[in-house]
Design a protein around this motif. Sequence first.
Motif, mmCIF file in Angstrom:
data_model
loop_
_atom_site.group_PDB
_atom_site.id
_atom_site.type_symbol
_atom_site.label_atom_id
_atom_site.label_comp_id
_atom_site.label_asym_id
_atom_site.label_seq_id
_atom_site.Cartn_x
_atom_site.Cartn_y
_atom_site.Cartn_z
ATOM 1 N N TRP A 259 57.597 48.650 44.012
ATOM 2 C CA TRP A 259 57.365 46.751 44.426
ATOM 3 C C TRP A 259 56.200 46.795 44.981
ATOM 4 O O TRP A 259 56.508 47.135 46.290
ATOM 5 N N ARG A 260 55.346 46.096 44.389
ATOM 6 C CA ARG A 260 54.700 46.350 45.619
ATOM 7 C C ARG A 260 53.620 44.440 45.594
ATOM 8 O O ARG A 260 54.022 43.518 44.915
ATOM 9 N N SER A 261 54.294 43.187 46.870
ATOM 10 C CA SER A 261 53.987 42.233 47.386
ATOM 11 C C SER A 261 52.941 41.600 48.693
ATOM 12 O O SER A 261 54.310 41.986 49.171
ATOM 13 N N GLU A 262 52.099 41.406 48.880
ATOM 14 C CA GLU A 262 51.084 41.061 49.260
ATOM 15 C C GLU A 262 51.977 40.066 50.485
ATOM 16 O O GLU A 262 52.131 39.314 51.691
ATOM 17 N N SER A 263 52.911 38.780 49.587
ATOM 18 C CA SER A 263 54.087 37.787 50.300
ATOM 19 C C SER A 263 54.462 38.030 50.951
ATOM 20 O O SER A 263 55.846 37.138 51.160
ATOM 21 N N GLY A 264 55.614 39.321 50.525
ATOM 22 C CA GLY A 264 56.424 39.742 50.890
ATOM 23 C C GLY A 264 57.523 39.301 50.419
ATOM 24 O O GLY A 264 58.946 39.518 50.347
ATOM 25 N N ALA B 193 54.934 34.030 40.573
ATOM 26 C CA ALA B 193 54.926 35.142 40.961
ATOM 27 C C ALA B 193 55.728 37.162 40.714
ATOM 28 O O ALA B 193 56.249 37.326 39.936
ATOM 29 N N MET B 194 56.328 35.299 38.951
ATOM 30 C CA MET B 194 56.825 36.245 38.385
ATOM 31 C C MET B 194 56.471 36.559 36.821
ATOM 32 O O MET B 194 57.915 37.330 36.087
ATOM 33 N N LEU B 195 55.608 36.289 36.762
ATOM 34 C CA LEU B 195 55.041 37.154 35.175
ATOM 35 C C LEU B 195 53.948 38.979 36.482
ATOM 36 O O LEU B 195 53.184 38.545 37.244
ATOM 37 N N LEU B 196 54.867 40.132 35.343
ATOM 38 C CA LEU B 196 54.713 41.179 36.714
ATOM 39 C C LEU B 196 53.074 41.951 35.907
ATOM 40 O O LEU B 196 53.827 42.027 34.572
ATOM 41 N N ILE B 197 52.577 43.058 35.912
ATOM 42 C CA ILE B 197 51.559 43.780 35.806
ATOM 43 C C ILE B 197 52.144 44.873 36.321
ATOM 44 O O ILE B 197 51.869 45.415 37.122
ATOM 45 N N PRO B 198 52.099 46.195 35.217
ATOM 46 C CA PRO B 198 52.211 47.418 35.859
ATOM 47 C C PRO B 198 51.088 48.220 36.487
ATOM 48 O O PRO B 198 49.956 47.869 35.994
ATOM 49 N N PHE B 199 50.959 48.951 37.170
ATOM 50 C CA PHE B 199 50.066 50.058 37.474
ATOM 51 C C PHE B 199 50.138 51.271 37.696
ATOM 52 O O PHE B 199 50.994 51.655 37.720
ATOM 53 N N ASP B 200 49.149 52.065 37.113
ATOM 54 C CA ASP B 200 49.059 53.808 37.425
ATOM 55 C C ASP B 200 49.636 53.654 38.916
ATOM 56 O O ASP B 200 48.670 53.515 39.633
ATOM 57 N N ALA B 201 48.844 54.973 38.849
ATOM 58 C CA ALA B 201 49.010 55.811 41.042
ATOM 59 C C ALA B 201 47.856 55.456 40.927
ATOM 60 O O ALA B 201 47.380 56.221 41.914
ATOM 61 N N GLU B 202 46.110 55.655 40.418
ATOM 62 C CA GLU B 202 45.010 54.834 40.602
ATOM 63 C C GLU B 202 44.597 53.740 40.509
ATOM 64 O O GLU B 202 43.332 53.822 40.691
ATOM 65 N N HIS B 203 45.426 52.615 40.797
ATOM 66 C CA HIS B 203 45.296 51.186 40.906
ATOM 67 C C HIS B 203 45.063 51.022 39.201
ATOM 68 O O HIS B 203 43.916 49.784 39.742
ATOM 69 N N GLY B 204 44.560 51.443 38.430
ATOM 70 C CA GLY B 204 44.010 51.301 36.502
ATOM 71 C C GLY B 204 45.444 50.573 35.966
ATOM 72 O O GLY B 204 46.931 50.435 36.625
#
Length: 386
Positions: free
Chosen positions: A23-28, A115-126
């Motif tokens: 999980w990644r969130s710059e807003s904490g 912020a509840m709408l989430l997007i998946p990313f792969d290991a290279e930010h794709g």
Amino acid sequence: MTTPDGAARIHWIEHGEERSARWRSESGWPAPKKVVLADDTMSADAAWRHALNGTALLWRGDFQNARQLLQALVRRVDHKGPRAKRARTGKAPATLTEQFHRHRLAQLQRARTLAMLLIPFDAEHGIPLRRAPDVREACMEAYGAATEPYIASLRELLGVIGAHEWRRKGVFIPALDERIHPWYGVFSPVRGEYVELVAQAPLPAGATLAFDIGAGTGVLSAVLAHRGLQGVLATDVDERALGCARANVERLGLAGQVEIVRADLYPEGRADLVVCNPPWLPGKPSSAIEYAVYDPDSRMLKGFLAGLKDHLRDGGEGWLILSDLAEHLSLRSRDQLLGWINSAGLDVAGRHDIRPTHPKASDPDDPLAAARMAEVTSLWRLQVAG
């Protein structure tokens, strides 16, 4: 839940199996505890209900449709949120202070819902979704190298993309006749009045060395070097700010005059001029970028004033660049500020004022319009008390 390396993880059920990702969130924001899958068949009303209930939507459909869904959620938040309700009922907070706190709470609630709408990313930010843009460069700038697939909010991603464009195009600074290129998470110098104050105030006689406390993008360091200071020592504690300031100084050909160092407020030694543009509002930041706006318990402001006397050369000056917006919101009084200056063994040698020209300063629909329209930004020239 977190992993042994401290990274938070988000969990969901897909095809009958439990799955998880970083999980990644710059807003904490903490990782949502409730997650459902969503795609192009989900209606905006259904998504709105999920978001209000604290249930995150992990998107599996077309990327551009996800953007449209986010826009639909924005319309619902703005139409049904606290501000809209006050407009319909005609009720308003009794004081500007109360209005400020309600506005802050509404901003947090709005940000959390969107912020509840989430997007998946792969290991290279794709992004493994149909019609997804290539955001790898933008994400690399904001996050650094990825080590594994992760999940982040679409709203944060759009902020990352916007920051990438700011960084690429830069912000034109008239005092430099050049552009400053802000990085993600580093406050952009779009409020030009504070830069103009530093560009125009008279320098202390014979000044050769300056400290820039809390350098950010490095714009004030660049202005001081441009004005002829032989040396400028700029400090910050944020790694992004340090990298951003160094990159701007090098791009402007000022690396021979400006040195960027990591320090909490002051470096060692004394200078002829010490400049500080601290966050203007006492309060708790809700994201990394808000540390440029909110200063918990006025820590940086008080720290700058308390340490100034011990870091000025004989005849030197400290320049405090500060908006009086907090005073109009009754978050800090002028007497408090003058008391801190006096307690630090300092005198006010002069003050230069300017009125902000940014769009919010003249927007009657802004929730804090009354305070913003009265706001003045000042450069306080401080000297060691005689």
